[in-house]
Design a protein around this motif. Structure first.
Motif, PDB file in Angstrom:
ATOM      1  N   LEU A  76       0.843  -1.190   0.000  1.00 34.02           N
ATOM      2  CA  LEU A  76       0.000   0.000   0.000  1.00 34.02           C
ATOM      3  C   LEU A  76       0.878   1.239   0.000  1.00 34.02           C
ATOM      4  CD1 LEU A  76      -2.594  -0.922   2.792  1.00 34.02           C
ATOM      5  CD2 LEU A  76      -2.854  -1.233   0.330  1.00 34.02           C
ATOM      6  N   LYS A  77       0.762   2.047  -1.024  1.00 35.79           N
ATOM      7  CA  LYS A  77       1.474   3.313  -1.025  1.00 35.79           C
ATOM      8  C   LYS A  77       0.852   4.252   0.002  1.00 35.79           C
ATOM      9  CE  LYS A  77       3.027   3.175  -5.840  1.00 35.79           C
ATOM     10  NZ  LYS A  77       3.006   3.854  -7.158  1.00 35.79           N
ATOM     11  N   LYS A  78       1.668   5.163   0.486  1.00 33.76           N
ATOM     12  CA  LYS A  78       1.201   6.094   1.509  1.00 33.76           C
ATOM     13  C   LYS A  78       0.010   6.903   1.031  1.00 33.76           C
ATOM     14  CE  LYS A  78       3.108   9.480   4.771  1.00 33.76           C
ATOM     15  NZ  LYS A  78       4.328  10.254   5.160  1.00 33.76           N
ATOM     16  N   HIS A  83      -4.449   2.828   2.898  1.00 32.36           N
ATOM     17  CA  HIS A  83      -3.392   3.249   3.817  1.00 32.36           C
ATOM     18  C   HIS A  83      -3.932   4.314   4.765  1.00 32.36           C
ATOM     19  CE1 HIS A  83       0.328   5.043   5.320  1.00 32.36           C
ATOM     20  NE2 HIS A  83       1.008   4.011   4.821  1.00 32.36           N
ATOM     21  N   THR A  84      -4.669   5.287   4.222  1.00 28.46           N
ATOM     22  CA  THR A  84      -5.257   6.355   5.036  1.00 28.46           C
ATOM     23  C   THR A  84      -6.303   5.796   5.990  1.00 28.46           C
ATOM     24  OG1 THR A  84      -4.881   7.961   3.268  1.00 28.46           O
ATOM     25  CG2 THR A  84      -6.500   8.548   4.955  1.00 28.46           C
ATOM     26  N   ILE A 254     -16.640   2.781   3.700  1.00 33.53           N
ATOM     27  CA  ILE A 254     -15.417   3.107   2.958  1.00 33.53           C
ATOM     28  C   ILE A 254     -14.664   1.839   2.589  1.00 33.53           C
ATOM     29  CG2 ILE A 254     -13.234   4.379   3.031  1.00 33.53           C
ATOM     30  CD1 ILE A 254     -14.484   6.202   5.147  1.00 33.53           C
ATOM     31  N   LEU A 255     -14.569   0.902   3.545  1.00 36.24           N
ATOM     32  CA  LEU A 255     -13.809  -0.327   3.313  1.00 36.24           C
ATOM     33  C   LEU A 255     -14.406  -1.162   2.195  1.00 36.24           C
ATOM     34  CD1 LEU A 255     -11.452  -2.094   4.310  1.00 36.24           C
ATOM     35  CD2 LEU A 255     -13.073  -3.214   5.862  1.00 36.24           C
ATOM     36  N   VAL A 260     -11.294   1.281  -2.657  1.00 34.99           N
ATOM     37  CA  VAL A 260     -10.422   1.227  -1.482  1.00 34.99           C
ATOM     38  C   VAL A 260      -9.766  -0.131  -1.293  1.00 34.99           C
ATOM     39  CG1 VAL A 260     -10.382   1.381   1.046  1.00 34.99           C
ATOM     40  CG2 VAL A 260     -11.675   3.045  -0.286  1.00 34.99           C
ATOM     41  N   SER A 261     -10.528  -1.215  -1.422  1.00 32.88           N
ATOM     42  CA  SER A 261     -10.018  -2.471  -0.882  1.00 32.88           C
ATOM     43  C   SER A 261      -9.929  -3.637  -1.860  1.00 32.88           C
ATOM     44  CB  SER A 261     -10.887  -2.910   0.306  1.00 32.88           C
ATOM     45  OG  SER A 261     -12.185  -3.246  -0.138  1.00 32.88           O
TER      46      SER A 261
END
Length: 284
Positions: A76-78, A83-84, A254-255, A260-261
């Motif tokens: 996961l990139k920042k 990641h957030t 969100i998930l 996102v996932s």
């Protein structure tokens, strides 16, 4: 007067040398080897929880034995939404569980989630290459696929020493189970435990130390860190019952978003000791 033939027998020089060698061999056998200096002998490993955030080794160290596990990773990139999300989840969880420890990475710009396909396994030195060959062959027989994370959960390790905050896998569960099942023959050969019969594939994002029987509360349980002793690494009975419902209520929408996932899985890895080997999934 004629001299008689001498009755003395003369030995050749080679026979004399042989006798000398036998004598020297006897002397060598009687000599005791010097005691190995304490400065040269390797000290037995000492389990020091202070070096591992209070974690205690649950399997005794055996010289020549290597801890290993098989997994797939999700980098996961920042800047990625997940990641957030994980960062916010950890912050919220620490408000309810102050002792929570976050899984960190050596690269601050990228977090790597691991989804295990085996329990911890323990190998002798001569077994390492065979395990690598098996994982490589499995990679050749499985095609890349996608996984998604569907929800949050609390999972406790077999030794009941730690509780883990995890992201549970939704899509991709079937493919992960097939790979895990393919590992069973080699694990059985080495008399290692296979993965769980009804596996809950997951990525851990945090953990907390659990009370042990000698220090567990007996009158009124609380989810605050234990203060029965001046323990540098406080423990809890378990996560609060309200933790997972709270996280689901705040972040499930969100998930569950595909943005996102959902992640591609293209490689399978095995870590043996500190050595990590990975192979691309190439099956069709």
């Amino acid at each position: 007067m004629k001299r008689g033939i001498s009755s003395l027998v003369s030995y050749s020089s080679s026979e004399e040398e042989a006798d000398e060698e036998k004598f020297q061999a006897k002397v060598v056998k009687k000599r005791k080897l010097p005691t190995l200096s304490a400065s040269i002998a390797l000290p037995a490993p000492v389990d020091d929880p202070s070096l591992h955030q209070g974690r205690i080794r649950t399997t005794p160290h055996i010289e020549g034995q290597f801890a290993a596990h098989v997994y797939v990773s999700v980098p996961l990139k920042k800047t990625s939404p997940l990641h957030t999300l994980i960062k916010n989840v950890v912050i919220d969880t620490k408000e309810m569980v102050p002792t929570l420890q976050e899984f960190t990475t050596s690269n601050p710009e990228c977090r790597e989630l691991h989804v295990s396909l085996s329990r911890p396994i323990y190998l002798r030195a001569h077994q390492r290459e065979e395990v690598k060959r098996t994982v490589r062959d499995i990679a050749n027989n499985h095609a890349p696929f996608e996984i998604s994370f569907a929800s949050f959960s609390e999972l406790i390790n077999d030794e009941k020493t730690r509780s883990f905050l995890t992201l549970e896998v939704g899509a991709g569960h079937h493919e992960l189970k097939n790979i895990s099942t393919d590992l069973s023959p080699i694990l059985n050969t080495f008399r290692q435990k296979g993965y769980y019969d009804n596996p809950r594939f997951h990525a851990s994002i945090g953990w907390a130390l659990l009370d042990q029987p000698s220090s567990s509360p007996t009158v009124s349980e609380t989810h605050s860190p234990s203060t029965s002793s001046l323990n540098e690494y406080p423990t809890i009975p378990r996560f609060p019952d309200t933790l997972i419902p709270t996280l689901v209520g705040r972040y499930h929408g969100i998930l569950s978003s595909q943005k996102v996932s959902v992640f591609p899985v293209a490689r399978i890895s095995v870590k043996i000791g500190k050595d990590v080997s990975s192979w691309n999934l190439v099956g069709t």
